[in-house]
Design an enzyme around this catalytic site. Structure first.
Site, PDB file in Angstrom:
ATOM      1  N   ASP A  54       0.839  -1.198   0.000  1.00  0.00           N
ATOM      2  CA  ASP A  54       0.000   0.000   0.000  1.00  0.00           C
ATOM      3  C   ASP A  54       0.876   1.252   0.000  1.00  0.00           C
ATOM      4  O   ASP A  54       1.974   1.242   0.553  1.00  0.00           O
ATOM      5  CB  ASP A  54      -0.903  -0.033   1.250  1.00  0.00           C
ATOM      6  N   ASN A  68     -10.729  -2.497  -6.561  1.00  0.00           N
ATOM      7  CA  ASN A  68      -9.832  -1.584  -7.290  1.00  0.00           C
ATOM      8  C   ASN A  68     -10.326  -1.221  -8.698  1.00  0.00           C
ATOM      9  O   ASN A  68      -9.833  -0.272  -9.305  1.00  0.00           O
ATOM     10  CB  ASN A  68      -8.408  -2.165  -7.393  1.00  0.00           C
ATOM     11  N   ARG A 121      -6.032  -1.856   8.431  1.00  0.00           N
ATOM     12  CA  ARG A 121      -7.222  -2.615   8.064  1.00  0.00           C
ATOM     13  C   ARG A 121      -6.850  -3.754   7.129  1.00  0.00           C
ATOM     14  O   ARG A 121      -5.766  -3.767   6.550  1.00  0.00           O
ATOM     15  CB  ARG A 121      -8.302  -1.732   7.434  1.00  0.00           C
TER      16      ARG A 121
HETATM   17  C1  FPP Z   1      -1.391   0.224  -3.497  1.00  0.00           C
HETATM   18  O1  FPP Z   1      -1.029   1.559  -3.598  1.00  0.00           O
HETATM   19  C2  FPP Z   1      -0.919  -0.573  -4.611  1.00  0.00           C
HETATM   20  C3  FPP Z   1      -1.701  -1.142  -5.576  1.00  0.00           C
HETATM   21  C4  FPP Z   1      -3.158  -1.041  -5.652  1.00  0.00           C
HETATM   22  C5  FPP Z   1      -1.163  -1.886  -6.692  1.00  0.00           C
HETATM   23  C6  FPP Z   1       0.002  -2.739  -6.375  1.00  0.00           C
HETATM   24  C7  FPP Z   1       0.837  -2.793  -7.556  1.00  0.00           C
HETATM   25  C8  FPP Z   1       2.158  -2.788  -7.568  1.00  0.00           C
HETATM   26  C9  FPP Z   1       3.012  -2.781  -6.396  1.00  0.00           C
HETATM   27  C10 FPP Z   1       2.808  -2.794  -8.869  1.00  0.00           C
HETATM   28  C11 FPP Z   1       3.547  -4.043  -9.120  1.00  0.00           C
HETATM   29  C12 FPP Z   1       2.778  -5.238  -9.054  1.00  0.00           C
HETATM   30  C13 FPP Z   1       2.916  -6.283  -9.877  1.00  0.00           C
HETATM   31  C14 FPP Z   1       2.212  -7.515  -9.569  1.00  0.00           C
HETATM   32  C15 FPP Z   1       3.759  -6.223 -11.071  1.00  0.00           C
HETATM   33  P1  FPP Z   1      -2.182   2.641  -3.680  1.00  0.00           P
HETATM   34  O2  FPP Z   1      -2.343   3.021  -5.110  1.00  0.00           O
HETATM   35  O3  FPP Z   1      -3.416   2.130  -3.027  1.00  0.00           O
HETATM   36  O4  FPP Z   1      -1.536   3.801  -2.871  1.00  0.00           O
HETATM   37  P2  FPP Z   1      -2.320   4.928  -2.043  1.00  0.00           P
HETATM   38  O5  FPP Z   1      -3.023   4.232  -0.918  1.00  0.00           O
HETATM   39  O6  FPP Z   1      -1.216   5.809  -1.562  1.00  0.00           O
HETATM   40  O7  FPP Z   1      -3.242   5.606  -2.992  1.00  0.00           O
END
Ligand code: FPP
Length: 261
Positions: free
Chosen positions: A38, A86, A212
């Protein structure tokens, strides 16, 4: 799983200020570590970058974490990459993530071969764009004979949907006369989940300080130890992983009982 001590020492040199390999017991590693990655968006925003650049940076953390887990002899690493919720993100971000999953996976296949890593997916893959789906199938096929660490990627994963699906499958078996309601055990339910056959996670790591579960592995995390770090996912590295292991090894796991040596 086995680890190579010489390789591991080299991997963890030079030491960080606050932790070294000597601070953990390599003989008592959690067999399954799961991570809620996250904070990519906030990492990017804090640098005046587009959120997408946070996801791109997150790929580097993930690659390092896979290597770290292989070096430490972890049996299973699972990560939450994309939830059933998502899809509500802006289309541009969803498209980028789907593209990133496919391109990263293709690019990392040689690493999985070199490290003997077997891929697995948790979630309903049928809803993914065809290109991403096809690359995932290719990843499964190309790694199916690997006998080292299992790397499970949760994509279009939602725990309530997973449990609901397991209930439906078992109910159908009861309706067809294949099972009696009293035959339904916790093991049978576990086997119907996307994680069927895997040990439950012993350690769950969540980055970016959120407290969470976000509909992640609700059944499987019943006795799991949690480690929450304030670091955003792109800042997560081998040292933070070691801190999580140190915290885990310092816990007194009672599984609802009272004694633990
Ligand atoms: C959470 O950060 C991350 C994700 C929803 C996507 C996870 C993806 C990666 C780590 C990229 C690489 C993955 C693979 C499998 C190649 P967020 O966007 O929710 O961050 P925020 O809470 O700060 O908005």
């Amino acid at each position: 799983m086995q680890y190579d001590e010489a390789l591991l020492k080299e991997y963890y040199a030079p030491a960080a200020d606050d932790i070294t390999l000597d601070d953990i017991d390599l003989g008592h590693m959690p067999s399954h570590v799961s991570i809620i990655m996250d904070g990519n968006g906030r990492w990017a925003q804090a640098r005046g970058l587009d959120r997408s650049q946070g996801h791109v940076a997150g790929v580097d953390s993930l690659r390092e974490t896979v290597t770290t887990c292989v070096r430490l002899g972890i049996d299973v690493l699972s990560v939450y990459a994309f939830s059933t919720e998502n899809w509500r993100r802006p289309k541009r971000e969803v498209d980028l993530l789907m593209h990133l999953f496919a391109t990263t996976l293709l690019k990392e296949l040689p690493l999985f071969s070199q490290e003997n890593v077997r891929l697995r997916f948790l979630g309903d893959l049928t809803a993914l764009p065809k290109k991403t789906y096809d690359v995932f199938q290719e990843g499964l096929e190309k790694t199916k004979d690997h006998t080292g660490m299992i790397f499970a990627l949760a994509v279009n994963y939602g725990s309530r949907a997973e449990i609901t699906h397991a209930c439906q499958t078992l109910a159908e078996r009861v309706a067809s006369g294949d099972l009696k309601p009293s035959d339904i055990t916790q093991d049978l339910i576990s086997n119907e989940l996307y994680t069927g056959g895997l040990p439950d996670p012993e350690l769950l790591i969540r980055t970016s300080g959120e407290l969470r579960l976000s509909n992640y592995l609700l059944w499987q995390l019943a006795y799991t130890e949690f480690y929450v770090t304030e670091k955003f996912w792109p800042d997560f590295d081998r040292w933070e992983f070691l801190r999580a292991i140190r915290a885990f090894q310092g816990r007194n796991r009672r599984f609802g009982g009272v004694v633990n040596s």
